[in-house]
Design an enzyme around this catalytic site. Structure first.
Site, mmCIF file in Angstrom:
data_model
loop_
_atom_site.group_PDB
_atom_site.id
_atom_site.type_symbol
_atom_site.label_atom_id
_atom_site.label_comp_id
_atom_site.label_asym_id
_atom_site.label_seq_id
_atom_site.Cartn_x
_atom_site.Cartn_y
_atom_site.Cartn_z
ATOM 1 C CG ASP A 85 -1.920 1.043 1.314
ATOM 2 O OD1 ASP A 85 -2.388 1.474 0.253
ATOM 3 O OD2 ASP A 85 -2.284 1.454 2.452
ATOM 4 N NE ARG A 138 -4.206 2.833 11.260
ATOM 5 C CZ ARG A 138 -3.290 3.707 10.922
ATOM 6 N NH1 ARG A 138 -3.284 4.890 11.490
ATOM 7 N NH2 ARG A 138 -2.370 3.429 10.035
ATOM 8 N NE ARG A 171 -2.824 -16.505 26.464
ATOM 9 C CZ ARG A 171 -2.402 -17.548 27.163
ATOM 10 N NH1 ARG A 171 -2.034 -18.654 26.530
ATOM 11 N NH2 ARG A 171 -2.349 -17.512 28.480
HETATM 12 O O1 G3H Z 1 -3.114 5.035 3.718
HETATM 13 C C1 G3H Z 1 -2.371 4.767 4.668
HETATM 14 C C2 G3H Z 1 -2.689 3.607 5.507
HETATM 15 O O2 G3H Z 1 -3.712 3.914 6.416
HETATM 16 C C3 G3H Z 1 -1.442 3.093 6.174
HETATM 17 O O3 G3H Z 1 -1.053 3.891 7.230
HETATM 18 O O4 G3H Z 1 1.409 4.205 6.902
HETATM 19 O O5 G3H Z 1 0.346 4.452 9.178
HETATM 20 O O6 G3H Z 1 0.585 2.208 8.103
HETATM 21 P P1 G3H Z 1 0.416 3.691 7.899
HETATM 22 P P1 13P Z 2 -8.731 4.957 5.689
HETATM 23 O O1 13P Z 2 -7.850 5.839 6.487
HETATM 24 O O2 13P Z 2 -9.997 5.650 5.297
HETATM 25 O O3 13P Z 2 -9.009 3.640 6.340
HETATM 26 O O4 13P Z 2 -7.979 4.648 4.304
HETATM 27 C C1 13P Z 2 -7.013 3.640 4.242
HETATM 28 C C2 13P Z 2 -6.258 3.651 2.965
HETATM 29 O O5 13P Z 2 -6.576 4.320 1.998
HETATM 30 C C3 13P Z 2 -5.056 2.813 2.880
HETATM 31 O O6 13P Z 2 -4.361 2.997 1.701
HETATM 32 ZN ZN ZN Z 3 -4.494 4.991 0.957
#
Ligand code: G3H
Ligand code: 13P
Ligand code: ZN
Length: 309
Positions: free
Chosen positions: A82, A260, A281
């Site tokens: 991602d 989250r 747990r």
């Molecule tokens: O779009 C971002 C996602 O919510 C991932 O967030 O970089 O804090 O893992 P993070």
């Molecule tokens: P949200 O913060 O809306 O859950 O989006 C997550 C997201 O786009 C991860 O790439």
């Molecule tokens: Zn995103």
């Protein structure tokens, strides 16, 4: 079944008008909650890992836990990077068995975004991995996307077509009014479905991705706040809009914030109700169950991917 790319699941989603949930994972309980829900719904699912998740959990652990999920469940699962920030991170994931990577060049100008995305596409495709790219900028917490000046943030459909043709990316994230995190709208939630329709008209065979698509589920926000949290005024994309998006050509819907919230709300509840608890747990198990319920609701009632495995 082994890990799959998103190719077949996206093809089906475009033919049958539903979306696939892409859920961010950081640890074992989150992975288990998601895949248990998807398996029960007989739904394809995308597990996605950000570069900060890799820093936190370490890539080998994440990959092995996903492998364990594959041994347990017979549904199509894709492992996706991602918001890949650069070529090197994308390469690391391709080399570590991911089946899909996102290169997020949306912070660059058009030409640099094209160059970087093309570089990742060439490497990934040579290794059988598919690539998601992004054009247009998602609004930040401080940006009011409901005002006219906000238009510059939205994806330009004509540019989107040119971008896909120039890069050969497999799917495209577009900006139609969503944003990351728990504070998505100052006023009423509003998505530019007209832009989505235009994009689908110009590039009908490109699967479209919606980032920043958590509902910021009010019950979970209330639960967090009731048990000692402090997240007032949080607001996300309502379920009916996400349902409309999945019926209107969005193939992948990204969710992190709701997971989250689910985890934190449940852990807060356990601690508040029984301060003597100190067996991890006990609270992580309940958090996993809350994640499962949250994901199952999205798959079944919002995205429409039940029984599409
Ligand atoms: O779009 C971002 C996602 O919510 C991932 O967030 O970089 O804090 O893992 P993070
Ligand atoms: P949200 O913060 O809306 O859950 O989006 C997550 C997201 O786009 C991860 O790439
Ligand atoms: Zn995103």
């Amino acid at each position: 079944m082994p890990l799959v790319t998103t190719k077949d699941m996206f093809k089906k989603s475009m033919e049958e008008h539903f979306a696939i949930g892409a859920f961010n994972v950081n640890n074992m309980e989150i992975i288990q909650g998601i895949v248990d829900a998807a398996a029960e719904e007989h739904s394809p699912v995308i597990l996605q890992v950000s570069s900060s998740a890799i820093k936190y959990a370490r890539i080998g652990y994440l990959r092995k836990m996903v492998e364990a999920a594959l041994e347990e469940h017979d549904i199509p699962i894709a492992l996706h990077l991602d918001h890949g920030p650069d070529f090197e991170t994308c390469k690391l994931c391709v080399d570590n068995g991911f089946t899909s990577v996102m290169i997020d060049g949306s912070k660059y100008d058009f030409d640099e975004n094209v160059r970087l995305t093309k570089q990742v596409v060439d490497y990934a495709h040579a290794h059988g991995v598919v690539v998601e790219a992004e054009i247009g900028k998602l609004a930040g917490v401080e940006d009011d996307v409901n005002v006219a000046e906000g238009d510059s943030m939205y994806t330009d459909p004509i540019q989107a077509k040119e971008f896909v043709e120039k890069t050969g990316c497999d799917s495209l994230a577009i900006a139609i009014g969503t944003s990351h995190g728990a504070y998505k709208f100052k006023g009423d939630p509003k998505l530019r479905f007209d832009i989505l329709a235009k994009v689908k008209e110009l590039i009908p065979n490109t699967p479209i991705v919606l980032h920043g698509a958590s509902t910021v589920i009010p019950e979970l926000v209330d639960m967090c706040n009731k048990y000692g949290g402090n997240i007032p005024g949080a607001k996300g994309v309502p379920d009916d809009m996400l349902h409309q998006a999945s019926k209107s050509g969005v193939s992948k819907i990204n969710v992190d914030t709701d997971l989250r919230l689910a985890m934190t709300a449940q852990i807060r509840k356990v601690f508040a109700e029984d301060p003597s608890v100190f067996d991890p747990r006990k609270y992580l198990g309940e958090a996993r169950a809350q994640i499962k319920e949250t994901v199952q609701h999205k798959i079944r009632d919002v995205f429409g991917s039940s029984n599409k495995a």
